[in-house]
Design a protein around this motif. Structure first.
Motif, PDB file in Angstrom:
ATOM      1  N   UNK A  54       5.218  26.986 -10.579  1.00  0.00           N
ATOM      2  CA  UNK A  54       5.621  28.389 -10.699  1.00  0.00           C
ATOM      3  C   UNK A  54       4.471  29.327 -10.325  1.00  0.00           C
ATOM      4  N   UNK A  55       3.258  28.951 -10.669  1.00  0.00           N
ATOM      5  CA  UNK A  55       2.102  29.737 -10.247  1.00  0.00           C
ATOM      6  C   UNK A  55       1.971  29.707  -8.727  1.00  0.00           C
ATOM      7  N   UNK A  56       2.320  28.577  -8.135  1.00  0.00           N
ATOM      8  CA  UNK A  56       2.271  28.458  -6.683  1.00  0.00           C
ATOM      9  C   UNK A  56       3.200  29.427  -5.985  1.00  0.00           C
ATOM     10  N   UNK A  57       4.413  29.622  -6.515  1.00  0.00           N
ATOM     11  CA  UNK A  57       5.354  30.532  -5.859  1.00  0.00           C
ATOM     12  C   UNK A  57       4.916  31.983  -6.058  1.00  0.00           C
ATOM     13  N   UNK A  58       4.254  32.291  -7.174  1.00  0.00           N
ATOM     14  CA  UNK A  58       3.711  33.638  -7.378  1.00  0.00           C
ATOM     15  C   UNK A  58       2.641  33.928  -6.325  1.00  0.00           C
ATOM     16  N   UNK A  59       1.757  32.979  -6.095  1.00  0.00           N
ATOM     17  CA  UNK A  59       0.693  33.158  -5.101  1.00  0.00           C
ATOM     18  C   UNK A  59       1.273  33.196  -3.689  1.00  0.00           C
ATOM     19  N   UNK A  60       2.311  32.400  -3.441  1.00  0.00           N
ATOM     20  CA  UNK A  60       2.974  32.419  -2.130  1.00  0.00           C
ATOM     21  C   UNK A  60       3.521  33.806  -1.826  1.00  0.00           C
TER      22      UNK A  60
ATOM     23  N   UNK B 233       2.300  22.488  -4.249  1.00  0.00           N
ATOM     24  CA  UNK B 233       2.882  21.962  -5.490  1.00  0.00           C
ATOM     25  C   UNK B 233       4.305  22.469  -5.645  1.00  0.00           C
ATOM     26  N   UNK B 234       4.503  23.747  -5.318  1.00  0.00           N
ATOM     27  CA  UNK B 234       5.847  24.329  -5.432  1.00  0.00           C
ATOM     28  C   UNK B 234       6.826  23.653  -4.487  1.00  0.00           C
ATOM     29  N   UNK B 235       6.468  23.563  -3.207  1.00  0.00           N
ATOM     30  CA  UNK B 235       7.400  23.011  -2.234  1.00  0.00           C
ATOM     31  C   UNK B 235       7.680  21.524  -2.482  1.00  0.00           C
ATOM     32  N   UNK B 236       6.654  20.773  -2.827  1.00  0.00           N
ATOM     33  CA  UNK B 236       6.858  19.346  -3.103  1.00  0.00           C
ATOM     34  C   UNK B 236       7.729  19.169  -4.340  1.00  0.00           C
ATOM     35  N   UNK B 237       7.522  19.998  -5.359  1.00  0.00           N
ATOM     36  CA  UNK B 237       8.341  19.898  -6.565  1.00  0.00           C
ATOM     37  C   UNK B 237       9.800  20.249  -6.279  1.00  0.00           C
ATOM     38  N   UNK B 238      10.025  21.239  -5.407  1.00  0.00           N
ATOM     39  CA  UNK B 238      11.398  21.571  -5.023  1.00  0.00           C
ATOM     40  C   UNK B 238      12.064  20.347  -4.396  1.00  0.00           C
ATOM     41  N   UNK B 239      11.356  19.684  -3.478  1.00  0.00           N
ATOM     42  CA  UNK B 239      11.905  18.479  -2.865  1.00  0.00           C
ATOM     43  C   UNK B 239      12.079  17.349  -3.853  1.00  0.00           C
ATOM     44  N   UNK B 240      11.094  17.182  -4.753  1.00  0.00           N
ATOM     45  CA  UNK B 240      11.138  16.076  -5.716  1.00  0.00           C
ATOM     46  C   UNK B 240      12.311  16.218  -6.677  1.00  0.00           C
ATOM     47  N   UNK B 241      12.674  17.455  -7.011  1.00  0.00           N
ATOM     48  CA  UNK B 241      13.778  17.679  -7.947  1.00  0.00           C
ATOM     49  C   UNK B 241      15.143  17.603  -7.277  1.00  0.00           C
ATOM     50  N   UNK B 242      15.165  17.527  -5.966  1.00  0.00           N
ATOM     51  CA  UNK B 242      16.426  17.509  -5.226  1.00  0.00           C
ATOM     52  C   UNK B 242      16.972  16.090  -5.160  1.00  0.00           C
TER      53      UNK B 242
ATOM     54  N   UNK C 243      -9.228  35.098   1.915  1.00  0.00           N
ATOM     55  CA  UNK C 243      -9.647  34.503   0.652  1.00  0.00           C
ATOM     56  C   UNK C 243      -8.467  33.941  -0.149  1.00  0.00           C
ATOM     57  N   UNK C 244      -7.282  34.502   0.056  1.00  0.00           N
ATOM     58  CA  UNK C 244      -6.101  34.012  -0.662  1.00  0.00           C
ATOM     59  C   UNK C 244      -5.622  32.678  -0.087  1.00  0.00           C
ATOM     60  N   UNK C 245      -5.848  32.455   1.195  1.00  0.00           N
ATOM     61  CA  UNK C 245      -5.342  31.248   1.850  1.00  0.00           C
ATOM     62  C   UNK C 245      -5.796  29.960   1.156  1.00  0.00           C
ATOM     63  N   UNK C 246      -7.093  29.783   0.845  1.00  0.00           N
ATOM     64  CA  UNK C 246      -7.488  28.538   0.152  1.00  0.00           C
ATOM     65  C   UNK C 246      -6.815  28.365  -1.204  1.00  0.00           C
ATOM     66  N   UNK C 247      -6.614  29.473  -1.928  1.00  0.00           N
ATOM     67  CA  UNK C 247      -5.926  29.390  -3.218  1.00  0.00           C
ATOM     68  C   UNK C 247      -4.477  28.973  -3.007  1.00  0.00           C
ATOM     69  N   UNK C 248      -3.847  29.564  -1.984  1.00  0.00           N
ATOM     70  CA  UNK C 248      -2.471  29.192  -1.659  1.00  0.00           C
ATOM     71  C   UNK C 248      -2.391  27.728  -1.235  1.00  0.00           C
ATOM     72  N   UNK C 249      -3.391  27.252  -0.504  1.00  0.00           N
ATOM     73  CA  UNK C 249      -3.408  25.852  -0.068  1.00  0.00           C
ATOM     74  C   UNK C 249      -3.450  24.888  -1.246  1.00  0.00           C
ATOM     75  N   UNK C 250      -3.983  25.351  -2.377  1.00  0.00           N
ATOM     76  CA  UNK C 250      -4.060  24.505  -3.563  1.00  0.00           C
ATOM     77  C   UNK C 250      -2.745  24.515  -4.344  1.00  0.00           C
ATOM     78  N   UNK C 251      -2.156  25.697  -4.531  1.00  0.00           N
ATOM     79  CA  UNK C 251      -1.018  25.825  -5.436  1.00  0.00           C
ATOM     80  C   UNK C 251       0.343  25.786  -4.743  1.00  0.00           C
ATOM     81  N   UNK C 252       0.460  26.358  -3.546  1.00  0.00           N
ATOM     82  CA  UNK C 252       1.769  26.467  -2.902  1.00  0.00           C
ATOM     83  C   UNK C 252       2.384  25.107  -2.578  1.00  0.00           C
TER      84      UNK C 252
END
Length: 460
Positions: A125-131, A340-349, A329-338
């Motif tokens: 959820x933090x990943x989608x906020x940063x995205x 997680x969001x997309x993989x979790x969306x796929x994992x829950x499908x 500067x936001x890109x590296x943070x997004x690379x860490x958290x975002x």
């Protein structure tokens, strides 16, 4: 006189129990961290492998992250599963690995599984906020104003047509409940500006009239779509649809977006001055994140979604002179958290709900086919609403609005996390996102029949 028989035997053993409990909690805590670390290893590996494969076949890497999540999730390998999907510790291959390689006991496995899954969900959820913060920073309000009414009409039609058609069709043809139908209809409104812009740049059409209208309309689509998502997600929390509540949410979302932008633009010089006077490392990034999290908190408190707040923060910060520096500067943070969001969306499908061999799944397949048709037609027609441009390629504009990409996945992820969507509807939305994203790049190349415009020609 012997008093021992009058003393309960359990009381003789009571003293050591807190010490044992403390030791057990410490052990569980370390194993929870181990489970989270293992989950992140699997998530990052799946995201990078899938992303690299997609990049090499000229597809957006976000699709690779999604497919990677599907493979490691409930549909295939069961490495990353979640309790809210009905899974238990015995279903998680990561927990089974921990049982075999650590001191984790079967009794503590359920607690470790539940807690580590919750941590991963929070990081997602933090990943989608940063995205959404990153998307907001990349958006350009001045460019939207410059493109003018054509892009606005394309954007509005591109939101209203698929939303109304999809929602009404699901309710009246498939007897889907109102709130899940509205959520699925909302997922049809998105347009992935990143995917379309990449393809237009590759074929030399980014600076053409069609390209400018597509980009402007896609950005407006994102803004309107996120407002729709915030309203729909808020309806899910109440569990019912009331006209007054809907009107309140729409007005509050619009007022929040416009008010935050107006106030933010007034305060932005002070923000820049404050950052310039700070001497510690990371001052710009942390100040930007603080601003985004404050707006996300306010949006959440007034019954909207945190993502609307972070997106609005991005739009405001994009108007400052620190835009380029902050984006980098936001890109590296997004690379860490975002990821997680997309993989979790796929994992829950759970794609097994679309298996045609099972009779009960066939309705889900029909719903998926319906959503795909509405998703394509609902965007293609937008190109034919452009006025005052007799020589413009209207079909190209419509096709350019088709891909849902990462924005569509945001809708699917929020819908899945809210519990509003059934497994079949959730999987149908994922299939719609995947297919429209795969179809758009080759279709764009087909509809632009004229020769490519080189970068040198574009600059002239």
């Amino acid at each position: 006189m012997n008093i021992l028989p009058s003393i309960p035997f359990s009381s003789l053993e009571w003293t050591p129990l807190p010490l044992l409990a403390t030791a057990t909690e410490a052990e569980s805590s370390s194993l929870i961290i181990a489970a989270v670390l293992l989950s992140l290893v699997v998530i990052y590996f799946a995201s990078k492998l899938g992303g690299e494969i997609c990049v090499r076949i000229n597809l957006p890497p976000v699709l690779g992250e999604l497919v990677g999540g599907v493979i490691i999730g409930v549909s295939v390998l069961h490495l990353l599963v979640f309790p809210e999907g009905g899974a238990s510790a015995s279903d998680s291959m990561l927990i089974q690995f921990l049982l075999a390689t650590s001191e984790l006991t079967p009794e503590a496995a359920s607690s470790v599984f539940a807690t580590s899954s919750e941590v991963i969900s929070v990081l997602s959820e933090l990943g989608v906020v940063i995205l959404l913060l990153e998307i907001g920073i990349e958006s350009d309000l001045k460019e939207l104003i410059r493109v003018g009414p054509q892009a606005a009409i394309v954007a509005v039609v591109g939101v209203v047509a698929p939303f109304a058609t999809g929602t009404a069709g699901l309710i009246y043809f498939f007897n889907v409940a109102a709130i899940p139908a509205i959520f699925a209809g909302a997922a049809l409104t998105a347009t992935s500006i990143g995917i379309t812009a990449k393809v237009l740049a590759e074929i030399g059409r980014l600076s053409s009239k069609e390209g400018q209208i597509i980009i402007g309309a896609a950005v407006l689509d994102d803004i309107l779509g996120i407002v729709v998502l915030a309203v729909v997600a808020s309806l899910v929390k109440t569990g019912k649809i009331e006209i007054f509540n809907v009107v309140y949410l729409i007005i509050s979302a619009g007022a929040f977006l416009i008010g935050a932008i107006v106030i933010g633009r007034f305060l932005s010089p002070y923000f820049v001055k404050l950052v310039n006077e700070m001497k510690t490392r990371g001052q710009l990034l942390l100040a930007g994140l603080i601003f985004a999290f404050i707006l996300s908190y306010i949006a959440q408190v007034i019954q909207l979604e945190a993502i609307l707040g972070s997106f609005t923060a991005g739009l405001v910060l994009a108007e400052t002179e620190k835009r380029s520096e902050l984006a980098d500067q936001v890109i590296p943070v997004a690379d860490i958290f975002v990821p997680i969001f997309f993989v979790c969306v796929g994992a829950k499908t759970d794609l097994s709900v679309l298996n045609p061999a099972i009779p009960s799944n066939r309705e889900g397949l029909i719903i998926a086919a319906f959503l795909i048709v509405v998703a394509i037609v609902g965007k293609v027609i937008t190109g034919f609403t452009v006025f005052g441009q007799p020589d413009i390629n209207r079909l190209a504009i419509g096709v350019g609005m088709i891909p849902r990409g990462e924005v569509g996945l945001v809708f699917a992820g929020v819908g899945s996390a809210s519990g509003a969507l059934s497994p079949s509807t959730d999987a149908a939305i994922i299939m719609m996102v995947i297919l429209t994203t795969f179809l758009a790049p080759p279709l764009l190349r087909v509809v632009f029949k004229e020769p490519k415009v080189t970068l040198e020609e574009q600059s002239n």
